[in-house]
Design an enzyme around this catalytic site. Sequence first.
Site, PDB file in Angstrom:
ATOM      1  N   THR A  14     -39.301-122.040  20.330  1.00  0.00           N
ATOM      2  CA  THR A  14     -38.761-120.774  19.860  1.00  0.00           C
ATOM      3  C   THR A  14     -38.033-120.088  21.024  1.00  0.00           C
ATOM      4  OG1 THR A  14     -39.298-118.781  18.583  1.00  0.00           O
ATOM      5  CG2 THR A  14     -40.813-119.364  20.365  1.00  0.00           C
ATOM      6  N   GLU A  15     -37.127-119.185  20.716  1.00  0.00           N
ATOM      7  CA  GLU A  15     -36.377-118.438  21.740  1.00  0.00           C
ATOM      8  C   GLU A  15     -35.590-119.339  22.693  1.00  0.00           C
ATOM      9  OE1 GLU A  15     -36.159-115.106  21.620  1.00  0.00           O
ATOM     10  OE2 GLU A  15     -37.513-115.091  19.912  1.00  0.00           O
ATOM     11  N   GLY A  17     -32.262-120.128  21.762  1.00  0.00           N
ATOM     12  CA  GLY A  17     -30.851-119.851  21.499  1.00  0.00           C
ATOM     13  C   GLY A  17     -30.285-120.528  20.265  1.00  0.00           C
ATOM     14  N   LYS A  18     -31.141-120.839  19.276  1.00  0.00           N
ATOM     15  CA  LYS A  18     -30.648-121.491  18.052  1.00  0.00           C
ATOM     16  C   LYS A  18     -29.602-120.640  17.339  1.00  0.00           C
ATOM     17  CE  LYS A  18     -34.597-122.013  15.949  1.00  0.00           C
ATOM     18  NZ  LYS A  18     -35.480-121.474  17.028  1.00  0.00           N
ATOM     19  N   THR A  19     -29.867-119.336  17.213  1.00  0.00           N
ATOM     20  CA  THR A  19     -28.922-118.464  16.512  1.00  0.00           C
ATOM     21  C   THR A  19     -27.609-118.391  17.267  1.00  0.00           C
ATOM     22  OG1 THR A  19     -30.767-117.132  15.711  1.00  0.00           O
ATOM     23  CG2 THR A  19     -28.573-116.166  15.521  1.00  0.00           C
ATOM     24  N   LYS A  40     -30.457-119.245   6.695  1.00  0.00           N
ATOM     25  CA  LYS A  40     -31.702-119.059   7.466  1.00  0.00           C
ATOM     26  C   LYS A  40     -32.824-119.002   6.439  1.00  0.00           C
ATOM     27  CE  LYS A  40     -34.053-117.619  11.261  1.00  0.00           C
ATOM     28  NZ  LYS A  40     -34.217-118.414  12.483  1.00  0.00           N
ATOM     29  N   SER A  44     -39.109-114.440  10.291  1.00  0.00           N
ATOM     30  CA  SER A  44     -40.087-113.375  10.509  1.00  0.00           C
ATOM     31  C   SER A  44     -39.519-112.446  11.584  1.00  0.00           C
ATOM     32  CB  SER A  44     -41.451-113.951  10.907  1.00  0.00           C
ATOM     33  OG  SER A  44     -41.328-114.851  11.971  1.00  0.00           O
ATOM     34  N   ASP A  57     -31.012-112.350  13.161  1.00  0.00           N
ATOM     35  CA  ASP A  57     -30.411-113.687  13.224  1.00  0.00           C
ATOM     36  C   ASP A  57     -29.691-114.016  11.919  1.00  0.00           C
ATOM     37  OD1 ASP A  57     -31.628-113.804  15.672  1.00  0.00           O
ATOM     38  OD2 ASP A  57     -33.184-115.229  15.091  1.00  0.00           O
ATOM     39  N   GLU A 119     -30.192-122.803   9.973  1.00  0.00           N
ATOM     40  CA  GLU A 119     -30.918-122.553  11.225  1.00  0.00           C
ATOM     41  C   GLU A 119     -32.412-122.559  10.960  1.00  0.00           C
ATOM     42  OE1 GLU A 119     -32.020-119.185  14.436  1.00  0.00           O
ATOM     43  OE2 GLU A 119     -30.222-118.802  13.246  1.00  0.00           O
ATOM     44  N   ALA A 121     -36.545-122.269  12.228  1.00  0.00           N
ATOM     45  CA  ALA A 121     -37.322-121.233  12.913  1.00  0.00           C
ATOM     46  C   ALA A 121     -38.261-121.965  13.858  1.00  0.00           C
ATOM     47  CB  ALA A 121     -38.103-120.399  11.904  1.00  0.00           C
ATOM     48  N   ASN A 179     -28.698-125.254  26.307  1.00  0.00           N
ATOM     49  CA  ASN A 179     -28.466-123.812  26.391  1.00  0.00           C
ATOM     50  C   ASN A 179     -29.294-123.229  27.537  1.00  0.00           C
ATOM     51  OD1 ASN A 179     -27.394-121.287  25.496  1.00  0.00           O
ATOM     52  ND2 ASN A 179     -29.337-120.845  24.508  1.00  0.00           N
ATOM     53  N   ARG A 209     -25.593-119.029  30.879  1.00  0.00           N
ATOM     54  CA  ARG A 209     -26.092-117.745  30.384  1.00  0.00           C
ATOM     55  C   ARG A 209     -24.929-116.853  29.946  1.00  0.00           C
ATOM     56  NH1 ARG A 209     -31.665-116.079  31.114  1.00  0.00           N
ATOM     57  NH2 ARG A 209     -30.962-114.011  30.532  1.00  0.00           N
TER      58      ARG A 209
END
Length: 226
Positions: A14-15, A17-19, A40, A44, A57, A119, A121, A179, A209
């Site tokens: 998670t976190e 950079g998928k979005t 999506k 949550s 997102d 996308e 989760a 990413n 970044r």
Amino acid sequence: MHSMKGLFITGTDTEVGKTFVTVSMLQQLASRRFKVVGFKPVASGCSGSSQELRNADALALQAASTIELSYQQVNPYAFEPAIAPHIAAQQSGRVIELSALHQHYAELEKLNPDFILTEGAGGWRLPLDQNCYLSDFARQEKMEVILVVGMRLGCLNHAVLSAETIERDGLKLAGWVANQIELDMPDIKSNLESLKHRLTAPFLGYIPRLNDPESSQQYLDLTPLL
């Protein structure tokens, strides 16, 4: 007959950079005159009233789609707590059903896009309930998979395990994106070379970044997906 390509964007965690990557892909495909839709299925960490929950997102995917979509079409399962979706669903007395996700996906297909970018989760094995994962939805719809590798310590293990599992699940890993999420990750170049050696799928690009997905387009090459 119109040929539509379904891509499922997952991450090493998670976190990662998928979005960011999904929006960038939607924008780049749109700039090539493709009709694109972002989806999506489950989100949550949504805000708003219980009847009007919105996820940042999903809103970004909605805005980057070239076909006008209602919020519900983009994100059918929205939960307020920023916790694992299957736990959020339990707490709100809802059940995330693969059959319902299939119906939502079929409705998007009827709009005749060239690409549907779904996308995920969390990572590849995100639970939907006791027996089912979001990866089962990707399998059900026979999507090709894009893996977003969050560049930080431990990413080699996460990337290789994810790639092996995706392929063991019978799906094609159509490409991967590196990413940069850890600003001061040591030996980025060496880690990138290690990933290129171990992941056999096409390398779609390395994103440093950045704050704006539009500026990331120059770092992605989606030619292998076309």
